[in-house]
Scaffold this motif. Sequence first.
Motif, PDB file in Angstrom:
ATOM      1  N   PRO A   9       6.855 -43.658-132.318  1.00  0.00           N
ATOM      2  CA  PRO A   9       7.103 -42.487-133.172  1.00  0.00           C
ATOM      3  C   PRO A   9       7.290 -41.203-132.374  1.00  0.00           C
ATOM      4  CG  PRO A   9       4.816 -43.186-133.355  1.00  0.00           C
ATOM      5  CD  PRO A   9       5.513 -44.226-132.550  1.00  0.00           C
ATOM      6  N   TYR A  10       6.630 -41.129-131.209  1.00  0.00           N
ATOM      7  CA  TYR A  10       6.738 -39.940-130.369  1.00  0.00           C
ATOM      8  C   TYR A  10       8.192 -39.728-129.949  1.00  0.00           C
ATOM      9  CZ  TYR A  10       4.176 -36.495-127.537  1.00  0.00           C
ATOM     10  OH  TYR A  10       3.644 -35.352-127.035  1.00  0.00           O
TER      11      TYR A  10
ATOM     12  N   TRP B  75      10.841 -41.058-131.221  1.00  0.00           N
ATOM     13  CA  TRP B  75      11.695 -40.835-132.399  1.00  0.00           C
ATOM     14  C   TRP B  75      11.707 -39.360-132.796  1.00  0.00           C
ATOM     15  CZ3 TRP B  75      14.707 -44.343-135.141  1.00  0.00           C
ATOM     16  CH2 TRP B  75      15.316 -43.820-136.280  1.00  0.00           C
ATOM     17  N   LEU B  76      10.495 -38.770-132.884  1.00  0.00           N
ATOM     18  CA  LEU B  76      10.412 -37.375-133.309  1.00  0.00           C
ATOM     19  C   LEU B  76      11.003 -36.439-132.260  1.00  0.00           C
ATOM     20  CD1 LEU B  76       6.938 -37.230-135.072  1.00  0.00           C
ATOM     21  CD2 LEU B  76       9.165 -36.944-136.119  1.00  0.00           C
ATOM     22  N   LEU B  77      10.811 -36.770-130.971  1.00  0.00           N
ATOM     23  CA  LEU B  77      11.419 -35.933-129.935  1.00  0.00           C
ATOM     24  C   LEU B  77      12.929 -35.922-130.096  1.00  0.00           C
ATOM     25  CD1 LEU B  77       9.489 -36.820-126.640  1.00  0.00           C
ATOM     26  CD2 LEU B  77       9.439 -34.679-127.891  1.00  0.00           C
ATOM     27  N   LEU B  78      13.477 -37.111-130.364  1.00  0.00           N
ATOM     28  CA  LEU B  78      14.931 -37.261-130.406  1.00  0.00           C
ATOM     29  C   LEU B  78      15.536 -36.679-131.681  1.00  0.00           C
ATOM     30  CD1 LEU B  78      16.757 -38.592-128.347  1.00  0.00           C
ATOM     31  CD2 LEU B  78      16.818 -40.608-129.796  1.00  0.00           C
ATOM     32  N   PHE B  79      14.906 -36.956-132.831  1.00  0.00           N
ATOM     33  CA  PHE B  79      15.552 -36.600-134.098  1.00  0.00           C
ATOM     34  C   PHE B  79      14.936 -35.406-134.793  1.00  0.00           C
ATOM     35  CE2 PHE B  79      16.773 -41.081-133.614  1.00  0.00           C
ATOM     36  CZ  PHE B  79      18.135 -40.900-133.637  1.00  0.00           C
ATOM     37  N   PHE B  80      13.813 -34.894-134.278  1.00  0.00           N
ATOM     38  CA  PHE B  80      13.280 -33.668-134.856  1.00  0.00           C
ATOM     39  C   PHE B  80      13.286 -32.520-133.851  1.00  0.00           C
ATOM     40  CE2 PHE B  80       9.825 -30.714-135.790  1.00  0.00           C
ATOM     41  CZ  PHE B  80      10.299 -30.239-136.990  1.00  0.00           C
ATOM     42  N   LEU B  81      12.714 -32.747-132.664  1.00  0.00           N
ATOM     43  CA  LEU B  81      12.613 -31.640-131.711  1.00  0.00           C
ATOM     44  C   LEU B  81      13.971 -31.298-131.114  1.00  0.00           C
ATOM     45  CD1 LEU B  81      10.417 -29.796-130.562  1.00  0.00           C
ATOM     46  CD2 LEU B  81      10.538 -31.154-128.485  1.00  0.00           C
TER      47      LEU B  81
ATOM     48  N   LEU C 131       7.264 -46.598-138.382  1.00  0.00           N
ATOM     49  CA  LEU C 131       7.040 -45.500-137.429  1.00  0.00           C
ATOM     50  C   LEU C 131       5.901 -44.589-137.884  1.00  0.00           C
ATOM     51  CD1 LEU C 131      10.748 -44.626-136.660  1.00  0.00           C
ATOM     52  CD2 LEU C 131       9.076 -45.448-135.007  1.00  0.00           C
TER      53      LEU C 131
ATOM     54  N   PHE D 118       2.074 -33.760-130.340  1.00  0.00           N
ATOM     55  CA  PHE D 118       2.483 -34.824-131.262  1.00  0.00           C
ATOM     56  C   PHE D 118       2.051 -34.494-132.687  1.00  0.00           C
ATOM     57  CE2 PHE D 118       1.784 -39.367-132.749  1.00  0.00           C
ATOM     58  CZ  PHE D 118       3.120 -39.595-132.964  1.00  0.00           C
TER      59      PHE D 118
ATOM     60  N   MET E 252       4.275 -31.988-134.114  1.00  0.00           N
ATOM     61  CA  MET E 252       5.593 -32.518-134.487  1.00  0.00           C
ATOM     62  C   MET E 252       5.528 -33.335-135.766  1.00  0.00           C
ATOM     63  SD  MET E 252       8.128 -33.702-131.520  1.00  0.00           S
ATOM     64  CE  MET E 252       7.085 -34.999-130.929  1.00  0.00           C
TER      65      MET E 252
ATOM     66  N   MET F  24       9.131 -40.263-142.514  1.00  0.00           N
ATOM     67  CA  MET F  24       8.047 -40.916-141.767  1.00  0.00           C
ATOM     68  C   MET F  24       6.800 -40.036-141.697  1.00  0.00           C
ATOM     69  SD  MET F  24       9.109 -40.746-137.722  1.00  0.00           S
ATOM     70  CE  MET F  24       7.468 -40.829-137.036  1.00  0.00           C
TER      71      MET F  24
END
Lengths: 313, 279
Positions: free
Chosen positions: A26-27, A29-35, B78, B98, B101, B148
């Motif tokens: 998930p880390y 994923w969030l870096l890529l598609f949110f941050l 996820l 994290f 985020m 998610m």
Amino acid sequence: MAAGRHSRLSEWFNRRGWSDIIISAPYIWLLLFFLLPFLIVIVIAMSVATRTPSAPPFGYGGDNPVLNFAGYARFFEDELYLRALVTSIINAFVAMILCLLIGYPMALGLTRMQSNWRNILLMLIILPFWTSFLLRVYAWMGMMGKSSWFNRLLTDIWNMVTPEGWAVSSIPMMHSNFAVVLVMVYTYLPFMILPLYANLERLDPTLDEAAMDLGTRPFGVFWDVTLPQSIPGIIAGGLLVFIPASGELVIPTLVGDAGSPMIGRVISDEFSSSRDWPMASSIAVALLLLMVVPTMIYSHFQTKAEHKPENRP
Amino acid sequence: MRRRPIFLISVLCFGFAFFYIPILSMIVYSFNGSRLATVWGGFSTKWYVSLFSNRQVGAALLLSLKIALISATMATILGTMAGIALARFRRFKGRLFFSGMVTAPLIMPDVITGISSLMLFILMAEWIGWPATRGFTTITLAHITFSMVYVTTIVQSRLISAERDIEEAAMDLGSKPWQVLWDITLPVIFPAILSGWLLAFTISLDEVVITSFTTGPGNTTLPLLIWSKVKLGVTPDINALATIIVLVVGIGVVIAGWLMNRAEKQRDRDARLAYRANE
């Protein structure tokens, strides 16, 4: 050889690999598609708009190719943007206050219900959450239109109670900031009721009774005993209404006044109609900065509320 | 004896009237025979008939369901991982970042999520050539990302409140940590995972702003179809479509809530019986 590698792999997995996978999937994923998209917005806000039809409409150049604050400067120079920001804040704030005025007595009323009734009513409050947001806005479009039964009813009442000279053929509700606030109250009221209810339900009823026994009148009990204890719930509910309402796009697009748009609609128009990515990005960053303050207040009170029970005996 | 709180009850009545009258009005007018959406022209079901013969609506619904199924499942996997990481792993590199985020998308305005995702997808297509066209893939990626974090919130709060005795007992008996997670923790939090999936599914099915930015030509989901029509005003066929959606979702949620409530009660009863048998 293969077996050896396999056992090394399973050893790694048993020791720490399993937790590494759980954290990193998930880390990443969030870096890529949110941050990353968020960083792109910040970077593009500093770029210059270009007018090429196919490629992404931004580039670098001019006097300050790397740190170009022209977008932010325009945000303060052009009256449209600041006015949109102020309109958004006012609309969201008025909606928040109205939600509080309606939601507080509703939440308090729920705590006084018998538990089987209470569960049904809570269900009825949560139910609209699950049904389509868009359709709830749409339902009000049908109610507010000039020839709708609701508008005719209000018009008749208005004509009855006001002097003859003030008579109107219909009440202009649609496409106004009034309509925006009304629909915001309608769609965000559950966000106010639920945290308030959670807060009020935990209060100790013996305090109320003690104040009553000492001769305080019901309103006095509410003002001196209930209200001060429910401030965390008021703040949580208020911000849960204010934060999403200030960035709203659907409601102002459907029922709002195109002449005094809210900030969300301005971002969308700059991006899609004008294809001015840098300007849209600058406004987006400004809106986020506006939302940082209420969010910090919210998380401050949330952490305080979470730590509170430990202090009690 | 406590006085009846007349004021509170009247506000409650007003509040529920406020909640449900617009929806009821919409349902009533979906049976309106007149072409004009707000003038009553007799009872008729013709808008439902024309709705069911409309291919566009069927195709849009199918696309929406496909996106919602895939994105809710991915978001649940996820999101559950993130919830476990935040609730059970006390220390790891970048934990604070994290958790930031995971909360930020919850308060991010849809417009900003929408345009930033679209910028990312356009630049990705430019730089690495994938996803080459916008449509199903880009919508699904965006939906996974914003839904998610809802799953994470649900799973995380369930994990924090869950009793850890059984997990600790299994550890003492020599289970490997990941076996404890797989055999004990996951079954215990399964109801939370299920409600997370359900939430992710419904918000994906309902999402319009982010979808409108990340979609491409020819990929119209059901909310996008409604959005494009509703922007032009109130029409009786949208009333009919809205009625069907509201009723299906409403009944579905009530049944799901009832089933979950019953399962919870059953589990409590089983647990109590088990304790009593041990005594």
